[in-house]
Scaffold this active site. Structure first.
Site, PDB file in Angstrom:
ATOM      1  N   HIS A  72     -10.475  -2.460   7.893  1.00 57.44           N
ATOM      2  CA  HIS A  72     -10.444  -3.813   8.448  1.00 57.44           C
ATOM      3  C   HIS A  72      -9.974  -3.788   9.893  1.00 57.44           C
ATOM      4  O   HIS A  72      -9.064  -3.032  10.244  1.00 57.44           O
ATOM      5  CB  HIS A  72      -9.503  -4.706   7.625  1.00 57.44           C
ATOM      6  CG  HIS A  72     -10.122  -5.161   6.332  1.00 57.44           C
ATOM      7  ND1 HIS A  72      -9.678  -6.261   5.640  1.00 57.44           N
ATOM      8  CD2 HIS A  72     -11.165  -4.678   5.620  1.00 57.44           C
ATOM      9  CE1 HIS A  72     -10.420  -6.429   4.553  1.00 57.44           C
ATOM     10  NE2 HIS A  72     -11.321  -5.467   4.519  1.00 57.44           N
ATOM     11  N   TYR A 201      -3.974 -15.077   5.396  1.00 58.19           N
ATOM     12  CA  TYR A 201      -2.600 -15.514   5.161  1.00 58.19           C
ATOM     13  C   TYR A 201      -2.579 -17.011   5.482  1.00 58.19           C
ATOM     14  O   TYR A 201      -2.803 -17.393   6.629  1.00 58.19           O
ATOM     15  CB  TYR A 201      -1.630 -14.812   6.100  1.00 58.19           C
ATOM     16  CG  TYR A 201      -1.379 -13.334   5.812  1.00 58.19           C
ATOM     17  CD1 TYR A 201      -2.265 -12.348   6.228  1.00 58.19           C
ATOM     18  CD2 TYR A 201      -0.223 -12.936   5.143  1.00 58.19           C
ATOM     19  CE1 TYR A 201      -2.022 -11.008   5.978  1.00 58.19           C
ATOM     20  CE2 TYR A 201       0.026 -11.587   4.891  1.00 58.19           C
ATOM     21  CZ  TYR A 201      -0.867 -10.635   5.304  1.00 58.19           C
ATOM     22  OH  TYR A 201      -0.628  -9.300   5.064  1.00 58.19           O
ATOM     23  N   PRO A 292       7.165  -8.760   1.102  1.00 55.01           N
ATOM     24  CA  PRO A 292       5.838  -8.159   1.215  1.00 55.01           C
ATOM     25  C   PRO A 292       4.905  -8.757   2.275  1.00 55.01           C
ATOM     26  O   PRO A 292       3.837  -8.197   2.526  1.00 55.01           O
ATOM     27  CB  PRO A 292       5.242  -8.358  -0.182  1.00 55.01           C
ATOM     28  CG  PRO A 292       5.974  -9.524  -0.751  1.00 55.01           C
ATOM     29  CD  PRO A 292       7.334  -9.495  -0.163  1.00 55.01           C
ATOM     30  N   LYS A 296       4.444  -3.959   4.532  1.00 54.13           N
ATOM     31  CA  LYS A 296       5.112  -2.785   5.089  1.00 54.13           C
ATOM     32  C   LYS A 296       5.743  -1.839   4.057  1.00 54.13           C
ATOM     33  O   LYS A 296       6.054  -0.690   4.388  1.00 54.13           O
ATOM     34  CB  LYS A 296       6.219  -3.222   6.068  1.00 54.13           C
ATOM     35  CG  LYS A 296       5.694  -3.816   7.351  1.00 54.13           C
ATOM     36  CD  LYS A 296       5.142  -2.736   8.268  1.00 54.13           C
ATOM     37  CE  LYS A 296       4.287  -3.291   9.364  1.00 54.13           C
ATOM     38  NZ  LYS A 296       2.893  -2.910   9.345  1.00 54.13           N
ATOM     39  N   TYR A 382       1.627  -5.240  12.806  1.00 52.06           N
ATOM     40  CA  TYR A 382       0.875  -5.217  11.552  1.00 52.06           C
ATOM     41  C   TYR A 382       0.165  -3.874  11.360  1.00 52.06           C
ATOM     42  O   TYR A 382       0.171  -3.315  10.270  1.00 52.06           O
ATOM     43  CB  TYR A 382      -0.139  -6.368  11.531  1.00 52.06           C
ATOM     44  CG  TYR A 382      -0.664  -6.657  10.146  1.00 52.06           C
ATOM     45  CD1 TYR A 382       0.026  -7.495   9.271  1.00 52.06           C
ATOM     46  CD2 TYR A 382      -1.836  -6.070   9.693  1.00 52.06           C
ATOM     47  CE1 TYR A 382      -0.439  -7.745   7.993  1.00 52.06           C
ATOM     48  CE2 TYR A 382      -2.313  -6.313   8.411  1.00 52.06           C
ATOM     49  CZ  TYR A 382      -1.615  -7.153   7.569  1.00 52.06           C
ATOM     50  OH  TYR A 382      -2.067  -7.392   6.298  1.00 52.06           O
TER      51      TYR A 382
HETATM   52  P1  FAD Z   1       8.251   3.257  -6.121  1.00 54.35           P
HETATM   53  O1  FAD Z   1       6.812   3.072  -5.934  1.00 54.35           O
HETATM   54  O2  FAD Z   1       9.024   2.179  -6.779  1.00 54.35           O
HETATM   55  O3  FAD Z   1       8.434   4.615  -6.916  1.00 54.35           O
HETATM   56  C1  FAD Z   1       9.662   4.999  -7.499  1.00 54.35           C
HETATM   57  C2  FAD Z   1       9.396   5.794  -8.751  1.00 54.35           C
HETATM   58  O4  FAD Z   1      10.631   6.241  -9.290  1.00 54.35           O
HETATM   59  C3  FAD Z   1       8.734   4.968  -9.847  1.00 54.35           C
HETATM   60  O5  FAD Z   1       7.576   5.621 -10.301  1.00 54.35           O
HETATM   61  C4  FAD Z   1       9.802   4.843 -10.916  1.00 54.35           C
HETATM   62  O6  FAD Z   1       9.239   4.771 -12.209  1.00 54.35           O
HETATM   63  C5  FAD Z   1      10.595   6.108 -10.696  1.00 54.35           C
HETATM   64  N1  FAD Z   1      11.983   6.043 -11.169  1.00 54.35           N
HETATM   65  C6  FAD Z   1      12.839   5.001 -11.095  1.00 54.35           C
HETATM   66  N2  FAD Z   1      14.034   5.332 -11.609  1.00 54.35           N
HETATM   67  C7  FAD Z   1      13.931   6.614 -12.022  1.00 54.35           C
HETATM   68  C8  FAD Z   1      14.833   7.515 -12.657  1.00 54.35           C
HETATM   69  N3  FAD Z   1      16.072   7.151 -12.956  1.00 54.35           N
HETATM   70  N4  FAD Z   1      14.400   8.760 -12.956  1.00 54.35           N
HETATM   71  C9  FAD Z   1      13.127   9.139 -12.630  1.00 54.35           C
HETATM   72  N5  FAD Z   1      12.235   8.325 -12.050  1.00 54.35           N
HETATM   73  C10 FAD Z   1      12.626   7.087 -11.732  1.00 54.35           C
HETATM   74  N6  FAD Z   1       4.583  -3.796  -0.885  1.00 54.35           N
HETATM   75  C11 FAD Z   1       3.663  -4.269  -0.073  1.00 54.35           C
HETATM   76  O7  FAD Z   1       3.625  -3.834   1.079  1.00 54.35           O
HETATM   77  N7  FAD Z   1       2.771  -5.218  -0.521  1.00 54.35           N
HETATM   78  C12 FAD Z   1       2.781  -5.679  -1.828  1.00 54.35           C
HETATM   79  O8  FAD Z   1       1.974  -6.494  -2.219  1.00 54.35           O
HETATM   80  C13 FAD Z   1       3.745  -5.200  -2.699  1.00 54.35           C
HETATM   81  N8  FAD Z   1       3.800  -5.631  -3.986  1.00 54.35           N
HETATM   82  C14 FAD Z   1       4.789  -5.157  -4.788  1.00 54.35           C
HETATM   83  C15 FAD Z   1       4.889  -5.606  -6.111  1.00 54.35           C
HETATM   84  C16 FAD Z   1       5.923  -5.159  -6.948  1.00 54.35           C
HETATM   85  C17 FAD Z   1       6.018  -5.674  -8.388  1.00 54.35           C
HETATM   86  C18 FAD Z   1       6.872  -4.233  -6.446  1.00 54.35           C
HETATM   87  C19 FAD Z   1       8.011  -3.738  -7.331  1.00 54.35           C
HETATM   88  C20 FAD Z   1       6.734  -3.760  -5.141  1.00 54.35           C
HETATM   89  C21 FAD Z   1       5.707  -4.217  -4.298  1.00 54.35           C
HETATM   90  N9  FAD Z   1       5.567  -3.761  -2.978  1.00 54.35           N
HETATM   91  C22 FAD Z   1       4.636  -4.240  -2.172  1.00 54.35           C
HETATM   92  C23 FAD Z   1       6.402  -2.743  -2.421  1.00 54.35           C
HETATM   93  C24 FAD Z   1       5.738  -1.367  -2.501  1.00 54.35           C
HETATM   94  O9  FAD Z   1       4.978  -1.289  -3.656  1.00 54.35           O
HETATM   95  C25 FAD Z   1       6.872  -0.374  -2.444  1.00 54.35           C
HETATM   96  O10 FAD Z   1       7.459  -0.468  -1.146  1.00 54.35           O
HETATM   97  C26 FAD Z   1       6.465   1.061  -2.736  1.00 54.35           C
HETATM   98  O11 FAD Z   1       6.129   1.192  -4.097  1.00 54.35           O
HETATM   99  C27 FAD Z   1       7.604   2.018  -2.397  1.00 54.35           C
HETATM  100  O12 FAD Z   1       7.312   3.313  -2.860  1.00 54.35           O
HETATM  101  P2  FAD Z   1       8.455   4.247  -3.411  1.00 54.35           P
HETATM  102  O13 FAD Z   1       7.800   5.537  -3.713  1.00 54.35           O
HETATM  103  O14 FAD Z   1       9.611   4.230  -2.492  1.00 54.35           O
HETATM  104  O15 FAD Z   1       8.989   3.542  -4.735  1.00 54.35           O
HETATM  105  C1  DHB Z   2      -1.481  -7.132  -0.030  1.00 57.36           C
HETATM  106  C2  DHB Z   2      -0.137  -7.249  -0.191  1.00 57.36           C
HETATM  107  C3  DHB Z   2       0.631  -7.694   0.849  1.00 57.36           C
HETATM  108  O1  DHB Z   2       1.964  -7.794   0.695  1.00 57.36           O
HETATM  109  C4  DHB Z   2       0.077  -8.045   2.054  1.00 57.36           C
HETATM  110  O2  DHB Z   2       0.878  -8.501   3.042  1.00 57.36           O
HETATM  111  C5  DHB Z   2      -1.265  -7.925   2.224  1.00 57.36           C
HETATM  112  C6  DHB Z   2      -2.057  -7.469   1.175  1.00 57.36           C
HETATM  113  C7  DHB Z   2      -2.311  -6.646  -1.152  1.00 57.36           C
HETATM  114  O3  DHB Z   2      -1.761  -6.439  -2.239  1.00 57.36           O
HETATM  115  O4  DHB Z   2      -3.507  -6.455  -0.966  1.00 57.36           O
END
Ligand code: FAD
Ligand code: DHB
Length: 388
Positions: A72, A201, A292, A296, A382
């Protein structure tokens, strides 16, 4: 059991770090509490910054994101029923974003690790961490068969997300900065072709709405809702009706389809400082959460480990700990920049229960869409700032 780097969590941060260290011949074990199916199906973020895709590419795991991800060049901000395009690429010297689901990134990283035959222990929950002030930190974990075991390493990385064990463990020695927001997002995944080519948005008097997508046949949409929103109060018809109202502009139709998934995501800003305690390093959501709206969270998680991996190599290969010492400070500069941008986007796009704040943010958005300078600033943030 022993390894060089113990990684807790097989999310984007933990898996990407495992891959970057694999390419440097550093031994790692990844411990993940959930099953492979669960982590590969968990629907979350969808916007990858160009630098994130470049990093996945350099690590040899970006092929599918390049082939199937949707490139995009702009996003739309809607206010007062009018749409305004932020020309991301034109305003940033050609930079792009790629729409590619987080669970697809996770699938690609898991597949690469499995193919390399490296340890990735699903169903293994880390229950405690010890000896982080020594050269041999340890992680205790409960395996899928109920047995407990211990992993001894040279370094431990807490990449276990916001609800993991790492941050609470070091919280007493951290300064934790937090902000809650007075709203949440109700998100859906729907089996319907996106009604838009670029993300929308929308700010509306009834609340924020976001139209995103995953593929030419799958749409991802979000609605601002209450923090304690009850999903049972949102049958599919009500969700579509609310989306129709908030996105309405003359001459445009929002196509509806079967809802495949729905969930409520709370919104918070959290930063734990520092992101290092002795030989335990925090990466991704374990160390910080952003609301979100700026897309980021996932990009920050990957940026953390891009900063961290070469520092781990310096320590383990050359005994040079200067990089590890400096990791937290370097990563936090980027984290706070993203906090500011995510807060700005969130505040500006959402209906705020405080009437003064609500009118102020409405005025700010109207200024942003009218000003080339303000649009350029949004675009720069962004598409993502350099890793530095
Ligand atoms: P995570 O993806 O959370 O990975 C951590 C991993 O550690 C998981 O697999 C978990 O199961 C594992 N874990 C936890 N505790 C333990 C333990 N004790 N022992 C072993 N393993 C463990 N960001 C956006 O930018 N846009 C979005 O739309 C968006 N939607 C989201 C929706 C939800 C419901 C959530 C929770 C987050 C969302 N985020 C979004 C944020 C984004 O998904 C996260 O910033 C991203 O997943 C971060 O990656 P990570 O690897 O740090 O953590
Ligand atoms: C999506 C999630 C976001 O938080 C955002 O700012 C834009 C797109 C998505 O899930 O596609």
């Amino acid at each position: 059991m022993r390894t060089q780097v113990g990684i807790i969590g097989a999310g984007p941060a933990g898996l990407t770090l495992g891959r970057l260290l694999e390419l440097e011949d550093i031994d790692t074990v990844v411990i993940e509490s959930r099953s492979r199916e669960y982590v590969e199906q968990r629907v979350r973020a969808g916007v990858l910054e160009q630098a994130t895709v470049d990093l996945l590419d350099e690590a040899g795991v970006g092929g599918r994101a390049r082939a199937e991800g949707l490139v995009h060049h702009g996003v739309i901000l809607q206010v007062d029923g009018q749409r305004h395009r932020i020309a991301l690429s034109d305003l940033t010297g050609g930079r792009i974003i790629v729409i590619y689901g987080q669970q697809e990134v996770v699938k690609d990283l898991v597949a690469a690790r499995v193919e390399s035959g490296l340890p990735l222990w699903f169903g293994s929950e880390c229950t405690s961490i010890s000896d982080i002030d020594t050269d041999h930190p340890r992680a205790r974990f409960a395996g899928p068969d109920g047995t407990t075991d211990e992993l001894e390493c040279d370094l431990l990385v807490g990449a276990d997300g916001f609800h993991g064990v790492s941050r609470p463990l070091v919280a007493p020695q951290c300064q934790v900065f937090e902000r809650d927001y007075p709203f949440a997002w109700l998100g859906i995944l729907a089996a319907v072709a996106p009604s838009t080519d670029e993300l929308i948005y929308a700010r509306h008097d009834r609340g924020f709405a976001l139209h995103s997508l995953r593929s030419p046949t799958v749409s991802r949409l979000y609605l601002q809702c209450a923090v304690e929103e009850d999903l049972d109060a949102w049958p599919d018809d009500r969700i579509w009706a609310e989306l129709q109202t908030r996105f309405a502009v003359d001459g445009w139709t929002l196509d509806e389809g079967p809802i495949l998934e729905k969930g409520v995501t709370p919104m918070r800003s959290v930063v734990a400082e520092p992101m290092r305690h002795g030989r335990l390093l925090l990466a991704g959501d374990a160390g910080h959460i952003v609301p979100p709206t700026g897309a980021k969270g996932l990009n920050l998680a990957i940026a953390d480990v891009a900063i961290l991996a070469p520092r781990i190599v310096d320590l383990l290969r050359n005994g040079d700990d200067a990089g590890i010492e400096d990791y937290s400070q370097t990563a936090l500069r980027r984290v706070w920049r993203a906090q500011d941008f995510s807060n700005e986007m969130t505040s500006m796009m959402h209906k705020n229960p405080d009437p003064f704040e609500d009118r102020r943010q409405h005025a700010r958005l109207r200024y942003v869409v009218a000003s080339e300078a303000a649009k350029r600033s949004i675009a720069e943030n962004y598409v993502g700032l350099p890793f530095w």
